[in-house]
Design an enzyme around this catalytic site. Structure first.
Site, PDB file in Angstrom:
ATOM      1  N   HIS A  59       0.941  -1.121   0.225  1.00 33.15           N
ATOM      2  CA  HIS A  59      -0.104   0.038  -0.264  1.00 33.15           C
ATOM      3  C   HIS A  59       0.845   1.298  -0.115  1.00 33.15           C
ATOM      4  O   HIS A  59       1.046   2.117   1.178  1.00 33.15           O
ATOM      5  CB  HIS A  59      -1.052   0.097   1.415  1.00 33.15           C
ATOM      6  CG  HIS A  59      -1.751  -1.260   1.368  1.00 33.15           C
ATOM      7  ND1 HIS A  59      -1.465  -2.507   1.862  1.00 33.15           N
ATOM      8  CD2 HIS A  59      -3.148  -1.350   1.154  1.00 33.15           C
ATOM      9  CE1 HIS A  59      -2.311  -3.314   1.525  1.00 33.15           C
ATOM     10  NE2 HIS A  59      -3.326  -2.473   1.360  1.00 33.15           N
ATOM     11  N   HIS A 196     -14.726  -4.002  -0.052  1.00 30.85           N
ATOM     12  CA  HIS A 196     -14.747  -2.473   0.763  1.00 30.85           C
ATOM     13  C   HIS A 196     -14.506  -1.418  -0.202  1.00 30.85           C
ATOM     14  O   HIS A 196     -14.011  -1.754  -1.321  1.00 30.85           O
ATOM     15  CB  HIS A 196     -13.669  -2.723   1.880  1.00 30.85           C
ATOM     16  CG  HIS A 196     -12.278  -3.002   1.266  1.00 30.85           C
ATOM     17  ND1 HIS A 196     -11.943  -4.329   0.793  1.00 30.85           N
ATOM     18  CD2 HIS A 196     -11.185  -2.242   1.829  1.00 30.85           C
ATOM     19  CE1 HIS A 196     -10.484  -4.210   0.592  1.00 30.85           C
ATOM     20  NE2 HIS A 196     -10.108  -2.991   1.380  1.00 30.85           N
ATOM     21  N   GLU A 243      -8.678  -5.947  -4.652  1.00 27.48           N
ATOM     22  CA  GLU A 243      -7.765  -6.956  -3.817  1.00 27.48           C
ATOM     23  C   GLU A 243      -8.158  -8.383  -4.297  1.00 27.48           C
ATOM     24  O   GLU A 243      -7.143  -9.239  -3.793  1.00 27.48           O
ATOM     25  CB  GLU A 243      -7.673  -6.305  -2.420  1.00 27.48           C
ATOM     26  CG  GLU A 243      -7.156  -4.998  -2.366  1.00 27.48           C
ATOM     27  CD  GLU A 243      -7.159  -4.733  -0.718  1.00 27.48           C
ATOM     28  OE1 GLU A 243      -6.429  -3.790  -0.323  1.00 27.48           O
ATOM     29  OE2 GLU A 243      -7.623  -5.373   0.202  1.00 27.48           O
TER      30      GLU A 243
END
Ligand code: DHB
Ligand code: FE
Length: 308
Positions: A59, A196, A243
């Site tokens: 990230h 998400h 992801e």
């Protein structure tokens, strides 16, 4: 011959790491999350893998917008935890397995997957949180129970790889591992997700129906999952739901048939639907560690919390 015996899917929500580091695991909000991994930790202790390949995403910790490898394989002897803004997490340095990692790099690149080889890399919550969930809290002076080969996948800057490319890379990794001469029992993690979205008008989006269907099809119809286009992940699972393509590398590496050993799903942790699955590779059961795998699966099944 080395063998991939099982796959582990797990979310990597950074707040889970903060809950561990700040000793909040017994608080009801967090206990709900951690209790779903108790059986998995026992399974991990029973299985005792020799090496873990951990497919995860960085990230903007090791890489930045200056340099975005699509697939980056860690061949170093060790991978220290990255400083993500609050200092490095108090977890052990992950020891690598340079021999197997360079063998995988060679095999996969000669199979025409253009991996980036990384000889120096720090690892962030994308890798350390799933390790904690499966291995428990381990102080920085301790050791993770097995060497780790990180495989970082770009899912933070457009364009990420397709689910199909990930699935095919998983298959190439299986072939690579099986051509390594030493008898190693390898597990592979697919991390991130599930649904998400962290920012924008749809922030907070969670789609449990989509998530459960994805978990079901990891054993029932992974080929169908591999055909899902990016736009469907974005629409159905939120921007960060992309992801989930990383789980398809894990699934591709298990071979045609895989059996579900255990699953856990809870909503939410931080902004995210927490999903977890353990899959055993069917052909591996026939050839490697059969009795260990059976015993561990029986234990996990004895207390299955299937929230289907
Ligand atoms: C959250 C989840 C992630 O996967 C991540 O990388 C960062 C934040 C969250 O739920 O807040
Ligand atoms: Fe993430």
């Amino acid at each position: 011959m080395a063998k991939i015996i099982a796959g582990i899917g797990s979310s990597h929500v950074p707040a889970i790491g903060a809950a561990i580091d700040n000793n909040k695991m017994e608080e009801p909000y967090w206990k709900r999350v951690f209790s779903g991994f108790e059986r998995s930790q026992q399974w991990m202790r029973d299985i005792k893998p020799d090496v873990a390949i951990v497919v995860y995403n960085d990230h903007a910790s090791a890489f930045s917008t200056d340099l975005i490898p699509t697939f980056a394989l860690g061949t170093a002897t060790e991978f220290p935890p990255a400083d993500e803004g609050w200092g490095p997490r108090p977890v052990p340095v992950a020891k690598g397995h340079p021999q197997l990692a360079t063998h995988i790099a060679q095999s996969v690149i000669l199979d025409e997957f253009d991996l980036t080889v990384v000889n120096k890399m720090e690892i962030d919550h994308g890798l350390t949180v799933p390790l904690n969930l499966l291995c428990g809290k381990i102080p920085p002076t301790g050791h993770w129970p097995f060497p780790i080969i990180p495989l970082a996948v770009n899912v933070v800057m457009y364009p990420p790889p397709t689910g199909h490319r990930c699935f095919m890379l998983g298959k190439a990794i299986k072939k690579a591992v099986e051509s390594y001469p030493e008898d190693l029992r390898v597990v592979i993690f697919g991390t991130g997700g599930l649904s998400h979205q962290i920012s924008g008008p749809r922030a907070g989006l969670i789609n449990s129906k989509w998530d459960k269907n994805f978990l079901d099809n990891l054993s029932k119809d992974p080929v169908k999952l591999s055909k899902i286009p990016h736009i469907d992940y974005m629409r159905e699972a939120g921007a960060e739901g992309i992801e989930m393509v990383m789980w398809l590398i894990m699934r591709g590496a298990l071979g045609e048939k895989a059996d579900e050993v255990y699953r856990f799903y809870t909503v939410p942790a931080s902004n995210t639907a927490v999903g977890h699955i353990i899959l055993s590779a069917r052909d591996a059961k026939a050839k490697a560690g059969k009795s260990k795998m059976k015993r561990a699966a029986a234990r996990a099944k004895a207390d299955v919390r299937k929230s289907k």
